[in-house]
Write an enzyme that holds these catalytic residues in place. Structure first.
Site, PDB file in Angstrom:
ATOM      1  N   GLN A 110     -19.746  68.481 -43.215  1.00 49.03           N
ATOM      2  CA  GLN A 110     -18.442  68.875 -42.683  1.00 49.03           C
ATOM      3  C   GLN A 110     -18.606  69.569 -41.338  1.00 49.03           C
ATOM      4  O   GLN A 110     -19.373  70.522 -41.202  1.00 49.03           O
ATOM      5  CB  GLN A 110     -17.726  69.805 -43.673  1.00 49.03           C
ATOM      6  CG  GLN A 110     -16.337  70.213 -43.232  1.00 49.03           C
ATOM      7  CD  GLN A 110     -15.388  69.036 -43.136  1.00 49.03           C
ATOM      8  OE1 GLN A 110     -15.391  68.145 -43.984  1.00 49.03           O
ATOM      9  NE2 GLN A 110     -14.558  69.031 -42.104  1.00 49.03           N
ATOM     10  N   ASP A 132     -19.271  59.141 -42.765  1.00 47.58           N
ATOM     11  CA  ASP A 132     -18.480  59.650 -41.634  1.00 47.58           C
ATOM     12  C   ASP A 132     -18.595  58.731 -40.421  1.00 47.58           C
ATOM     13  O   ASP A 132     -17.776  58.806 -39.498  1.00 47.58           O
ATOM     14  CB  ASP A 132     -18.940  61.053 -41.246  1.00 47.58           C
ATOM     15  CG  ASP A 132     -18.109  62.143 -41.911  1.00 47.58           C
ATOM     16  OD1 ASP A 132     -16.953  61.864 -42.283  1.00 47.58           O
ATOM     17  OD2 ASP A 132     -18.607  63.266 -42.054  1.00 47.58           O
ATOM     18  N   LYS A 172     -10.911  66.218 -49.779  1.00 44.33           N
ATOM     19  CA  LYS A 172     -11.770  65.045 -49.945  1.00 44.33           C
ATOM     20  C   LYS A 172     -12.260  64.932 -51.387  1.00 44.33           C
ATOM     21  O   LYS A 172     -12.334  63.830 -51.947  1.00 44.33           O
ATOM     22  CB  LYS A 172     -12.948  65.116 -48.973  1.00 44.33           C
ATOM     23  CG  LYS A 172     -12.533  64.989 -47.510  1.00 44.33           C
ATOM     24  CD  LYS A 172     -13.652  65.337 -46.547  1.00 44.33           C
ATOM     25  CE  LYS A 172     -13.157  65.299 -45.107  1.00 44.33           C
ATOM     26  NZ  LYS A 172     -14.192  65.688 -44.125  1.00 44.33           N
TER      27      LYS A 172
END
Length: 317
Positions: free
Chosen positions: A112, A135, A68
């Site tokens: 994460q 997200d 990412k």
């Protein structure tokens, strides 16, 4: 003709499925986002900023976050990974998130997953400001998704949606089976595919059946054989077999599992028996190289979107 003989006949004469190249489409999207960011900066704005929080030392998570960060640099997004030890408490993680929420130089925040067992995933996801939730996991954004209003769509679900759109896979009135009901992947995919196209967030107008770990195998096979599109996101190796696939169907494999081969090496595989199913399906994604690269690309898309939200919020104050 008995069903098994009909399947064998179809298997023998079907051409190989067209490969849905996630790497290629992901690079196209990253190029598009880069151009948008460059234009954004030319207009006098700062570069978008993405912060990832990584708790613990899970090797897979380390790799995902690294990918990412590489993508962010490529498209012109400033990024940073905040690494916290496995012993970090839930309240310490949430305190860190709250500070980032109030930092006007930060546009996107992601935690994460998975987090260590002593930390509640839902609590930390809901701690992120919905306007910085790139997200798309915050309850507010999931709620907005169910109403098909503009929001941050979870990146993997958005990746599947974008692949279907860019490969011009017909969804109107089609039967879709989604294997997996997770709130971050399976459910958002189903919401996007079944909903009305005439919405702020246009849906795909499909008829969607959701199957999951408690769906009996014979029922899964029953639904799958009638599906025009099968999307599997379970992490169950070879869940989708050739005899379960309708000739010409589109197969999107979101699953990813690392297995050990006979020669002792490891490799990544999906939920789908790729070799067999590719002889039956019309379209199919590979693993790796399918949905994975697209998920990272859509996160970059969401981060640029968050930067625009930040400016609009400041201007409206």
């Amino acid at each position: 003709m008995p069903e098994v003989l009909q399947w064998q006949r179809n298997y023998r004469f079907m051409k190989a499925a067209k490969l849905i190249d996630g790497k290629k489409i992901a690079q196209e999207i990253r190029t598009e986002v880069k151009a948008q960011v460059e234009e954004w900066v030319k207009q006098g704005h700062r570069n978008p900023c993405l912060i990832a929080i990584l708790v613990g030392e899970d090797p897979a998570s380390e790799k995902y976050v690294a990918n990412k960060m590489i993508a962010a640099k490529e498209v012109g997004i400033n990024s940073q990974t905040i690494r916290l030890p496995n012993t970090t408490t839930e309240s310490e993680v949430i305190d860190k998130i709250h500070k980032l929420n109030h930092d006007s130089s930060v546009d996107g925040i992601l935690v994460q997953l998975p987090v260590p067992a002593h930390i509640c995933e839902r609590n930390v996801c809901n701690a992120v400001d919905p306007l910085k939730d790139v997200d798309g996991f915050h309850t507010t954004n999931i709620g907005r998704l169910t109403l098909n209003t503009d929001t941050f769509v979870p990146a993997t679900a958005l990746a599947v949606y974008e692949l279907i759109k860019r490969y011009k896979i017909d969804t109107f009135g089609k039967n879709v089976v989604v294997c997996g009901r997770s709130k971050n992947v399976g459910l958002p995919i189903a919401i996007l595919l079944h909903s009305d196209a005439n919405n702020e967030l246009p849906g795909c107008e499909a008829t969607v059946t959701i199957c999951h770990r408690h769906t009996p195998p014979e029922e899964l096979a029953f639904f799958a054989k009638r599906a025009d599109i099968i999307i599997s996101a379970t992490g169950v190796v070879n869940l989708i077999k050739p005899e379960m696939v309708k000739p010409g169907a589109c197969i999107i494999d979101v699953g990813i599992t690392r297995i050990t081969t006979e020669n002792g090496k490891t490799k990544l595989v999906g939920d789908v028996d790729f070799e067999g199913v590719s002889k039956i399906a019309g379209y199919i994604t590979p693993v790796p190289g399918g949905v994975g690269p697209m998920t990272v690309a859509m996160l970059m898309f969401n981060t640029y979107k968050a930067a625009k939200h930040t400016i609009h919020s400041i201007c409206s104050e």
